[in-house]
Design a protein around this motif. Structure first.
Motif, PDB file in Angstrom:
ATOM      1  N   PHE A 159       0.917  -1.210  -0.001  1.00 27.03           N
ATOM      2  CA  PHE A 159       0.034  -0.086  -0.073  1.00 27.03           C
ATOM      3  C   PHE A 159       0.879   1.222   0.021  1.00 27.03           C
ATOM      4  O   PHE A 159       0.843   2.162  -0.850  1.00 27.03           O
ATOM      5  CB  PHE A 159      -0.775  -0.031   1.349  1.00 27.03           C
ATOM      6  N   VAL A 160       1.634   1.645   1.136  1.00 26.79           N
ATOM      7  CA  VAL A 160       2.312   2.763   1.285  1.00 26.79           C
ATOM      8  C   VAL A 160       3.775   2.565   0.384  1.00 26.79           C
ATOM      9  O   VAL A 160       4.062   3.403  -0.319  1.00 26.79           O
ATOM     10  CB  VAL A 160       2.714   3.166   2.686  1.00 26.79           C
ATOM     11  N   ARG A 161       4.340   1.552   0.662  1.00 24.63           N
ATOM     12  CA  ARG A 161       5.828   1.050   0.134  1.00 24.63           C
ATOM     13  C   ARG A 161       5.592   0.039  -0.761  1.00 24.63           C
ATOM     14  O   ARG A 161       5.912  -1.195  -0.464  1.00 24.63           O
ATOM     15  CB  ARG A 161       6.804   1.010   1.068  1.00 24.63           C
ATOM     16  N   PRO A 162       5.103  -0.128  -1.889  1.00 22.26           N
ATOM     17  CA  PRO A 162       4.661  -1.335  -2.921  1.00 22.26           C
ATOM     18  C   PRO A 162       5.901  -1.919  -3.704  1.00 22.26           C
ATOM     19  O   PRO A 162       6.824  -1.003  -3.732  1.00 22.26           O
ATOM     20  CB  PRO A 162       3.832  -0.870  -4.101  1.00 22.26           C
ATOM     21  N   ARG A 163       5.845  -2.988  -3.459  1.00 25.14           N
ATOM     22  CA  ARG A 163       7.275  -3.726  -4.232  1.00 25.14           C
ATOM     23  C   ARG A 163       6.517  -4.398  -5.727  1.00 25.14           C
ATOM     24  O   ARG A 163       5.520  -4.710  -5.738  1.00 25.14           O
ATOM     25  CB  ARG A 163       7.424  -4.866  -3.357  1.00 25.14           C
ATOM     26  N   ILE A 164       7.513  -4.214  -6.632  1.00 26.00           N
ATOM     27  CA  ILE A 164       7.295  -4.991  -7.977  1.00 26.00           C
ATOM     28  C   ILE A 164       7.738  -6.350  -8.008  1.00 26.00           C
ATOM     29  O   ILE A 164       9.084  -6.643  -7.484  1.00 26.00           O
ATOM     30  CB  ILE A 164       7.886  -4.162  -9.006  1.00 26.00           C
ATOM     31  N   TYR A 165       7.211  -7.395  -8.258  1.00 28.38           N
ATOM     32  CA  TYR A 165       7.317  -8.687  -8.331  1.00 28.38           C
ATOM     33  C   TYR A 165       7.348  -9.170  -9.647  1.00 28.38           C
ATOM     34  O   TYR A 165       6.318  -9.219 -10.425  1.00 28.38           O
ATOM     35  CB  TYR A 165       6.380  -9.580  -7.526  1.00 28.38           C
ATOM     36  N   LEU A 166       8.389  -9.861 -10.147  1.00 34.27           N
ATOM     37  CA  LEU A 166       8.707 -10.400 -11.620  1.00 34.27           C
ATOM     38  C   LEU A 166       9.322 -11.798 -11.807  1.00 34.27           C
ATOM     39  O   LEU A 166       9.819 -11.968 -10.845  1.00 34.27           O
ATOM     40  CB  LEU A 166       9.360  -9.128 -12.541  1.00 34.27           C
ATOM     41  N   PRO A 167       8.543 -12.577 -12.345  1.00 31.19           N
ATOM     42  CA  PRO A 167       9.176 -13.907 -12.558  1.00 31.19           C
ATOM     43  C   PRO A 167      10.461 -13.782 -13.206  1.00 31.19           C
ATOM     44  O   PRO A 167      10.903 -12.981 -13.998  1.00 31.19           O
ATOM     45  CB  PRO A 167       7.866 -14.699 -13.494  1.00 31.19           C
ATOM     46  N   ASP A 168      11.324 -14.845 -12.798  1.00 28.13           N
ATOM     47  CA  ASP A 168      12.641 -14.831 -13.543  1.00 28.13           C
ATOM     48  C   ASP A 168      12.610 -14.978 -15.039  1.00 28.13           C
ATOM     49  O   ASP A 168      13.531 -14.838 -15.853  1.00 28.13           O
ATOM     50  CB  ASP A 168      13.556 -16.262 -12.607  1.00 28.13           C
ATOM     51  N   SER A 169      11.632 -15.736 -15.571  1.00 23.71           N
ATOM     52  CA  SER A 169      11.580 -16.211 -16.777  1.00 23.71           C
ATOM     53  C   SER A 169      11.182 -14.920 -17.648  1.00 23.71           C
ATOM     54  O   SER A 169      11.494 -14.842 -18.985  1.00 23.71           O
ATOM     55  CB  SER A 169      10.462 -17.077 -17.038  1.00 23.71           C
ATOM     56  N   LEU A 170      10.892 -13.676 -17.197  1.00 28.62           N
ATOM     57  CA  LEU A 170      10.698 -12.436 -18.197  1.00 28.62           C
ATOM     58  C   LEU A 170      12.127 -11.889 -18.194  1.00 28.62           C
ATOM     59  O   LEU A 170      12.542 -11.111 -17.294  1.00 28.62           O
ATOM     60  CB  LEU A 170       9.690 -11.756 -17.207  1.00 28.62           C
ATOM     61  N   GLN A 171      12.403 -11.744 -19.362  1.00 29.05           N
ATOM     62  CA  GLN A 171      13.721 -11.112 -19.710  1.00 29.05           C
ATOM     63  C   GLN A 171      13.485 -10.327 -21.087  1.00 29.05           C
ATOM     64  O   GLN A 171      12.398 -10.288 -21.749  1.00 29.05           O
ATOM     65  CB  GLN A 171      14.856 -12.039 -19.857  1.00 29.05           C
ATOM     66  N   SER A 172      14.690  -9.643 -21.325  1.00 30.56           N
ATOM     67  CA  SER A 172      15.008  -8.821 -22.525  1.00 30.56           C
ATOM     68  C   SER A 172      13.701  -7.426 -22.516  1.00 30.56           C
ATOM     69  O   SER A 172      13.351  -7.030 -21.424  1.00 30.56           O
ATOM     70  CB  SER A 172      14.983  -9.656 -23.665  1.00 30.56           C
ATOM     71  N   PRO A 173      13.365  -7.397 -23.735  1.00 32.45           N
ATOM     72  CA  PRO A 173      12.509  -6.086 -23.922  1.00 32.45           C
ATOM     73  C   PRO A 173      11.226  -6.380 -23.114  1.00 32.45           C
ATOM     74  O   PRO A 173      10.547  -5.157 -22.768  1.00 32.45           O
ATOM     75  CB  PRO A 173      12.377  -6.088 -25.384  1.00 32.45           C
ATOM     76  N   ALA A 174      10.734  -7.448 -23.220  1.00 29.07           N
ATOM     77  CA  ALA A 174       9.221  -7.601 -22.500  1.00 29.07           C
ATOM     78  C   ALA A 174       9.645  -7.296 -21.076  1.00 29.07           C
ATOM     79  O   ALA A 174       8.469  -6.766 -20.427  1.00 29.07           O
ATOM     80  CB  ALA A 174       8.947  -9.118 -22.752  1.00 29.07           C
ATOM     81  N   ARG A 175      10.604  -7.690 -20.410  1.00 32.51           N
ATOM     82  CA  ARG A 175      10.755  -7.218 -19.035  1.00 32.51           C
ATOM     83  C   ARG A 175      10.632  -5.812 -18.733  1.00 32.51           C
ATOM     84  O   ARG A 175      10.167  -5.166 -17.762  1.00 32.51           O
ATOM     85  CB  ARG A 175      12.098  -7.988 -18.491  1.00 32.51           C
ATOM     86  N   GLN A 176      11.466  -5.123 -19.707  1.00 33.17           N
ATOM     87  CA  GLN A 176      11.353  -3.513 -19.546  1.00 33.17           C
ATOM     88  C   GLN A 176      10.172  -3.091 -19.699  1.00 33.17           C
ATOM     89  O   GLN A 176       9.815  -2.000 -18.990  1.00 33.17           O
ATOM     90  CB  GLN A 176      12.476  -2.821 -20.806  1.00 33.17           C
ATOM     91  N   ALA A 177       9.191  -3.452 -20.563  1.00 29.17           N
ATOM     92  CA  ALA A 177       8.060  -2.946 -20.872  1.00 29.17           C
ATOM     93  C   ALA A 177       6.941  -3.444 -19.651  1.00 29.17           C
ATOM     94  O   ALA A 177       6.196  -2.523 -19.142  1.00 29.17           O
ATOM     95  CB  ALA A 177       7.326  -3.642 -22.062  1.00 29.17           C
ATOM     96  N   VAL A 178       7.131  -4.514 -19.199  1.00 29.80           N
ATOM     97  CA  VAL A 178       6.243  -4.793 -18.046  1.00 29.80           C
ATOM     98  C   VAL A 178       6.796  -4.042 -16.837  1.00 29.80           C
ATOM     99  O   VAL A 178       5.764  -3.541 -16.018  1.00 29.80           O
ATOM    100  CB  VAL A 178       6.428  -6.390 -17.616  1.00 29.80           C
ATOM    101  N   LEU A 179       7.958  -3.814 -16.572  1.00 32.39           N
ATOM    102  CA  LEU A 179       8.516  -3.067 -15.456  1.00 32.39           C
ATOM    103  C   LEU A 179       8.074  -1.467 -15.614  1.00 32.39           C
ATOM    104  O   LEU A 179       7.590  -1.042 -14.521  1.00 32.39           O
ATOM    105  CB  LEU A 179       9.969  -2.960 -15.557  1.00 32.39           C
ATOM    106  N   LEU A 180       8.036  -1.035 -16.914  1.00 32.63           N
ATOM    107  CA  LEU A 180       7.608   0.205 -16.830  1.00 32.63           C
ATOM    108  C   LEU A 180       5.931   0.426 -16.585  1.00 32.63           C
ATOM    109  O   LEU A 180       5.572   1.239 -16.070  1.00 32.63           O
ATOM    110  CB  LEU A 180       7.687   0.692 -18.277  1.00 32.63           C
TER     111      LEU A 180
END
Length: 641
Positions: A159-180
């Motif tokens: 809520f106040v300090r949210p964290r982003i969780y990404l699976p290890d299989s997500l890499q390269s350009p797709a990871r950057q887009a999802v992170l954005l």
């Protein structure tokens, strides 16, 4: 409780109308390729509409039809009610009753609503804690996210300090887009806004339009972050991003915990189609969309108000910002506009005076019949003063399950020997106490919406010798609200009053010795058939009267209330001391209107027929005792066939 439930339902209905209108506007704006971020602002306005009872006032012309105008005033007054009822200015004098005797169907509805809110709140809290425990072993990655085998799909948690969780299989350009995408959620405070919106929907869980608003808000919120993620990307990069959406949407059940924002949730098909056709609007089209959203947001916050009737005088209403009037039992000055009134005279209708109008009202909901609407409802703003219609003595000033806070006044007998009594119900609070002497025009309470009512009004009843009459023939109402008292109508009322008085009164000399000097008794209920006779030798030292539930129970003679309590055997019961060792007792009442130590007069209403205690159906069990020994009143014609 009734007014609180109705006010909340009206608030939910307003929010539902705003949600439906916003859904239609959003459909049109999506066809025009409006940015989803603008649509999110519209849904936030809808969420506020669900929780804010006030808004931007919008004056509407008053309907020409009187019923429509009355309905509009009722809706408007409900909207002005606080969702939590204020504490009464003065405690009402009420007979001690068990807590369950005060429950109504409105309490049951409120309980069902509260259970639903708690279930949804607990469900959301448990889901959040379970998801947090599942990703407790996630490790921080070089790009500031958290990943590991325990993270099945991209999401943001917290809520106040949210964290982003990404699976290890997500890499390269797709990871950057999802992170954005996820960082856009955090930048726009979505991890905090979404749980707040969910909390609003929990309050209105019974309203399907509230759930529609939540789902539409989630859809536009995700679409807004999708647009930010693919902004400036080529068609191939958009395709890669869409493949990621489709991939993670198929990774099992989507995450719908209120405290999380899952990348693959929502309608993936609509999101992919939207992204493939998404294009930035020009400055002109964007401005038009912004204006449309701004107008829609303003419309969501509008609160329509019907213009007041021009014929109605200004009424001083108590509001949350003004100090509430402090009731006082001390006599007050009669207002200049309220001259003292004498009692009507049925034998001379042409010269009969009228009672003082008890309220400066907006409009009147009239007397119907003695079996349905027994008086006039004088509708006025909450807190408007209520005046005594004539000089008299206060018989009751307390709380009742149907009348709410009410006052009953005995005005004595007129030139024809008829006793006049008036009753004022649904008060916000009373300003007098039982036994107090009042004068015509004296403040006795304040308009409210307590008891069984749908809006702020004073329910005004009038009785002559116990006979219910229409107040409009005897009260100084405005203009056509009053009715002409013809001699024919007066003779009709007089004949009924005399007939009722003679049928209700019996003497102790009708076959039994007078008890303690009491020569005249009154039936404790309207003349019913006998259910079971007086039989003390077989354990029945009283008389059972058959009557419908809610029928009035009367004192058979003047006396003092010695007991008004609840017993497992007797139910709600009242005991009166008539002096000289004579007592009468009234059992199995639905509710009582008197309290211990209170003086009552003959024919005064003590309570209502019920079936409390050890009872097989609605009836009144009546006992009389002379010097603590059972007394037989059957010879007094109380049970005359």
């Amino acid at each position: 409780m009734r007014s609180t439930v109705l006010a909340f339902l009206l608030l939910s209905a307003r929010g539902g109308v705003a949600a439906l209108a916003a859904w239609l506007v959003c459909r049109a704006l999506r066809r025009a390729h409006a940015p989803s971020r603008l649509l999110c602002w519209l849904w936030l306005a809808v969420g506020l509409r669900f929780v804010l009872p006030w808004g931007i006032p919008l004056k509407l012309p008053r309907p020409e039809s009187a019923p429509l105008a009355a309905a509009a005033d009722t809706v408007q007054e409900l909207g002005e009610l606080p969702l939590l009822p204020p504490a009464p200015a003065a405690p009402a004098v009420a007979a001690p009753l068990p807590w369950y005797a005060r429950l109504t169907p409105w309490h049951a509805l409120a309980a069902v609503w509260l259970v639903g809110v708690l279930v949804l709140a607990v469900r959301g809290g448990v889901g959040y804690l379970k998801l947090k425990r599942c990703v407790a072993l996630a490790c921080k990655t070089p790009d500031g996210c958290y990943g590991g085998a325990c993270v099945p799909t991209p999401f943001t948690l917290g809520f106040v300090r949210p964290r982003i969780y990404l699976p290890d299989s997500l890499q390269s350009p797709a990871r950057q887009a999802v992170l954005l995408h996820e960082r856009t959620h955090i930048r726009r405070r979505d991890p905090l806004v979404k749980p707040l919106f969910y909390a609003v929907v929990c309050l209105h869980w019974f309203n399907p339009l509230a759930w529609l608003a939540l789902r539409a808000f989630e859809h536009d919120m995700e679409a807004a972050c999708d647009e930010a993620a693919v902004q400036g990307c080529t068609l191939a990069e958009r395709s890669t991003y869409c493949e990621s959406l489709l991939h993670f949407a198929m990774q099992g059940r989507p995450i719908r915990t209120p405290g999380s924002l899952a990348f693959g949730q929502g309608s993936v098909k609509e999101r992919i189609v939207h992204l493939l056709h998404y294009r930035r609007l020009g400055a002109g089209a964007l401005a038009l969309c912004a204006v449309a959203v701004g107008v829609s947001v303003t419309a969501c916050m509008v609160r329509p108000q019907v213009e007041a009737s021009h014929a109605a005088p200004e009424t001083p209403a108590a509001t949350a910002e003004t100090a509430e009037p402090t009731p006082t039992p001390a006599p007050t000055e009669t207002p200049a506009a309220m001259p003292a009134a004498t009692l009507p005279t049925l034998s001379d209708a042409a010269n009969s005076p009228r009672f003082v109008c008890p309220v400066k009202y907006k409009y009147i909901s009239r007397f119907a019949t003695k079996y349905s609407h027994r008086g006039d409802d004088l509708c006025a703003a909450e807190g408007t003063e209520i005046y005594a219609a004539a000089d008299g003595v206060v018989l009751a000033a307390q709380e009742h399950y149907s009348w709410g806070n009410f006052v009953e006044i005995d005005h004595g007998t007129d030139a024809d020997g008829l006793r006049w009594v008036t009753l004022y119900a649904h008060m916000k609070s009373c300003a007098v106490v039982p036994g107090q002497t009042v004068t015509a025009g004296q403040v006795i309470g304040y308009v409210g919406s307590t008891g069984n009512t749908t809006g702020n009004a004073c329910h005004f009843e009038m009785h002559v010798n116990g006979t219910l009459v229409e107040p409009r023939y005897f009260t100084a109402y405005r203009g056509s609200d009053a009715a002409e008292l013809t001699q024919e109508k007066a003779d009709e009322i007089l004949a009924e009053a005399v007939r009722n008085a003679s049928s209700d009164q019996v003497t102790a000399a009708d076959g039994a010795a007078a008890l303690s000097g009491v020569e005249l008794f009154t039936l404790p209920v309207a003349p019913p058939p006998q259910v079971s006779c007086y039989d003390p030798e077989n354990g029945h030292p009283g008389i059972d009267f058959a009557a419908e539930e809610g029928a009035e129970v009367y004192a058979v003679a003047d006396g003092i209330v010695t007991t008004a309590d609840y017993d497992a055997e007797k139910g709600n019961y009242v005991v009166l001391d008539h002096g000289g060792g004579l007592e009468t007792e009234y059992q199995h009442l639905k509710s009582s209107l008197v309290s211990a130590g209170q003086s009552v007069v003959q024919s005064q209403v003590l309570g209502y027929v019920g079936s409390t205690g050890n009872s097989t159906g609605p009836h009144l069990h009546f006992e009389a005792r002379q010097d603590s020994a059972p007394a037989d009143l059957t010879g007094t014609a109380l049970l005359a066939e």
